[in-house]
Design a protein around this motif. Structure first.
Motif, PDB file in Angstrom:
ATOM      1  N   LYS A  65      36.697  52.776  67.969  1.00 52.42           N
ATOM      2  CA  LYS A  65      36.864  53.067  66.543  1.00 52.42           C
ATOM      3  C   LYS A  65      37.367  51.833  65.800  1.00 52.42           C
ATOM      4  N   GLY A  66      36.709  51.544  64.695  1.00 50.85           N
ATOM      5  CA  GLY A  66      37.039  50.365  63.922  1.00 50.85           C
ATOM      6  C   GLY A  66      36.223  49.149  64.289  1.00 50.85           C
ATOM      7  N   ARG A  67      35.544  49.196  65.421  1.00 49.03           N
ATOM      8  CA  ARG A  67      34.721  48.075  65.852  1.00 49.03           C
ATOM      9  C   ARG A  67      33.239  48.425  65.899  1.00 49.03           C
ATOM     10  N   PHE A  68      32.931  49.667  66.231  1.00 51.71           N
ATOM     11  CA  PHE A  68      31.546  50.111  66.366  1.00 51.71           C
ATOM     12  C   PHE A  68      31.167  51.004  65.195  1.00 51.71           C
ATOM     13  N   THR A  69      29.895  50.966  64.843  1.00 50.52           N
ATOM     14  CA  THR A  69      29.379  51.813  63.784  1.00 50.52           C
ATOM     15  C   THR A  69      28.058  52.424  64.227  1.00 50.52           C
ATOM     16  N   ILE A  70      27.980  53.741  64.148  1.00 53.00           N
ATOM     17  CA  ILE A  70      26.758  54.437  64.505  1.00 53.00           C
ATOM     18  C   ILE A  70      25.994  54.793  63.239  1.00 53.00           C
ATOM     19  N   SER A  71      24.686  54.742  63.323  1.00 51.07           N
ATOM     20  CA  SER A  71      23.845  55.112  62.198  1.00 51.07           C
ATOM     21  C   SER A  71      22.533  55.666  62.719  1.00 51.07           C
ATOM     22  N   ARG A  72      21.813  56.323  61.852  1.00 52.17           N
ATOM     23  CA  ARG A  72      20.506  56.841  62.217  1.00 52.17           C
ATOM     24  C   ARG A  72      19.591  56.801  61.013  1.00 52.17           C
ATOM     25  N   ASP A  73      18.334  56.607  61.299  1.00 52.66           N
ATOM     26  CA  ASP A  73      17.300  56.605  60.278  1.00 52.66           C
ATOM     27  C   ASP A  73      16.285  57.656  60.691  1.00 52.66           C
ATOM     28  N   ASN A  74      16.377  58.815  60.095  1.00 55.36           N
ATOM     29  CA  ASN A  74      15.514  59.926  60.490  1.00 55.36           C
ATOM     30  C   ASN A  74      14.052  59.671  60.156  1.00 55.36           C
ATOM     31  N   PHE A  75      13.818  58.916  59.107  1.00 60.26           N
ATOM     32  CA  PHE A  75      12.442  58.612  58.740  1.00 60.26           C
ATOM     33  C   PHE A  75      11.786  57.674  59.741  1.00 60.26           C
ATOM     34  N   MET A  76      12.571  56.801  60.321  1.00 58.58           N
ATOM     35  CA  MET A  76      12.050  55.855  61.296  1.00 58.58           C
ATOM     36  C   MET A  76      12.265  56.319  62.731  1.00 58.58           C
ATOM     37  N   ASN A  77      12.898  57.469  62.903  1.00 59.30           N
ATOM     38  CA  ASN A  77      13.183  58.003  64.236  1.00 59.30           C
ATOM     39  C   ASN A  77      13.945  56.998  65.091  1.00 59.30           C
ATOM     40  N   THR A  78      14.958  56.427  64.491  1.00 64.71           N
ATOM     41  CA  THR A  78      15.702  55.371  65.147  1.00 64.71           C
ATOM     42  C   THR A  78      17.199  55.541  64.916  1.00 64.71           C
ATOM     43  N   GLY A  79      17.964  55.284  65.948  1.00 64.96           N
ATOM     44  CA  GLY A  79      19.400  55.223  65.833  1.00 64.96           C
ATOM     45  C   GLY A  79      19.888  53.839  66.189  1.00 64.96           C
ATOM     46  N   HIS A  80      21.049  53.494  65.685  1.00 64.67           N
ATOM     47  CA  HIS A  80      21.623  52.175  65.969  1.00 64.67           C
ATOM     48  C   HIS A  80      23.101  52.302  66.273  1.00 64.67           C
ATOM     49  N   LEU A  81      23.564  51.372  67.055  1.00 63.97           N
ATOM     50  CA  LEU A  81      24.981  51.224  67.318  1.00 63.97           C
ATOM     51  C   LEU A  81      25.335  49.767  67.086  1.00 63.97           C
ATOM     52  N   GLN A  82      26.038  49.518  66.004  1.00 61.91           N
ATOM     53  CA  GLN A  82      26.515  48.175  65.707  1.00 61.91           C
ATOM     54  C   GLN A  82      27.855  47.967  66.393  1.00 61.91           C
ATOM     55  N   MET A  83      27.924  46.973  67.237  1.00 64.52           N
ATOM     56  CA  MET A  83      29.123  46.707  68.015  1.00 64.52           C
ATOM     57  C   MET A  83      29.676  45.348  67.615  1.00 64.52           C
ATOM     58  N   ASN A  84      30.874  45.356  67.067  1.00 61.83           N
ATOM     59  CA  ASN A  84      31.529  44.137  66.620  1.00 61.83           C
ATOM     60  C   ASN A  84      32.794  43.886  67.427  1.00 61.83           C
ATOM     61  N   ARG A  85      33.214  42.656  67.424  1.00 65.17           N
ATOM     62  CA  ARG A  85      34.439  42.246  68.116  1.00 65.17           C
ATOM     63  C   ARG A  85      34.469  42.787  69.539  1.00 65.17           C
ATOM     64  N   LEU A  86      33.408  42.514  70.235  1.00 66.35           N
ATOM     65  CA  LEU A  86      33.255  43.040  71.582  1.00 66.35           C
ATOM     66  C   LEU A  86      34.316  42.483  72.522  1.00 66.35           C
ATOM     67  N   LYS A  87      34.710  43.323  73.449  1.00 66.04           N
ATOM     68  CA  LYS A  87      35.718  42.996  74.433  1.00 66.04           C
ATOM     69  C   LYS A  87      35.127  43.116  75.834  1.00 66.04           C
ATOM     70  N   PRO A  88      35.722  42.446  76.797  1.00 65.93           N
ATOM     71  CA  PRO A  88      35.219  42.582  78.170  1.00 65.93           C
ATOM     72  C   PRO A  88      35.175  44.029  78.639  1.00 65.93           C
ATOM     73  N   GLU A  89      36.112  44.842  78.206  1.00 64.43           N
ATOM     74  CA  GLU A  89      36.119  46.237  78.605  1.00 64.43           C
ATOM     75  C   GLU A  89      35.000  47.056  77.984  1.00 64.43           C
ATOM     76  N   ASP A  90      34.245  46.467  77.066  1.00 64.87           N
ATOM     77  CA  ASP A  90      33.065  47.127  76.527  1.00 64.87           C
ATOM     78  C   ASP A  90      31.860  46.984  77.451  1.00 64.87           C
ATOM     79  N   THR A  91      31.994  46.189  78.471  1.00 63.33           N
ATOM     80  CA  THR A  91      30.902  45.984  79.413  1.00 63.33           C
ATOM     81  C   THR A  91      30.524  47.297  80.078  1.00 63.33           C
TER      82      THR A  91
END
Length: 122
Positions: A65-91
């Motif tokens: 929370k605060g680093r990742f952002t989820i979104s979806r585009d229903n028209f394009m049938n696509t979802g995204h996960l924007q991941m910022n300030r990644l940490k080794p524990e995100d591996t």
């Protein structure tokens, strides 16, 4: 029937960003919720984020929370996960998930992609 395919994973350094994509096919019009999970080697699958049809009430795991952002585009049938300030524990291997029924349960998903590897290392 819904088919999901993730993409966008890779090897990055701590502090970098990645944007994962989830392409959905099949009966995409029936998707109520889309979500992202991850599973690190030797650990159980962990909830990352989820979003409903409208995208107006995204939910996140405490660790992202605060680093990742989820979104979806229903028209394009696509979802995204924007991941910022990644940490080794995100591996982990990151999985896209979807369900075609209404449910308020965080981990209750029926359709899963094959996963995409995200490695955060210096």
């Amino acid at each position: 029937q819904v088919l999901l395919a993730e993409s966008g994973g890779g090897l990055v350094q701590p502090g970098d960003s990645l944007r994962l994509a989830c392409a959905a096919s099949g009966h995409t019009f029936s998707i109520y919720d889309m979500a992202w999970f991850r599973q690190a080697l030797g650990k159980e699958r962990e909830f990352v984020a989820a979003v409903g049809w409208s995208g107006g009430n995204p939910r996140y795991g405490d660790s992202v929370k605060g680093r990742f952002t989820i979104s979806r585009d229903n028209f394009m049938n696509t979802g995204h996960l924007q991941m910022n300030r990644l940490k080794p524990e995100d591996t982990a291997v990151y999985y896209c998930a979807a369900r075609t029924r209404p449910s308020g349960l965080r981990d209750d998903y029926d359709y899963w992609g094959q996963g995409t590897q995200v490695t955060v290392s210096s």
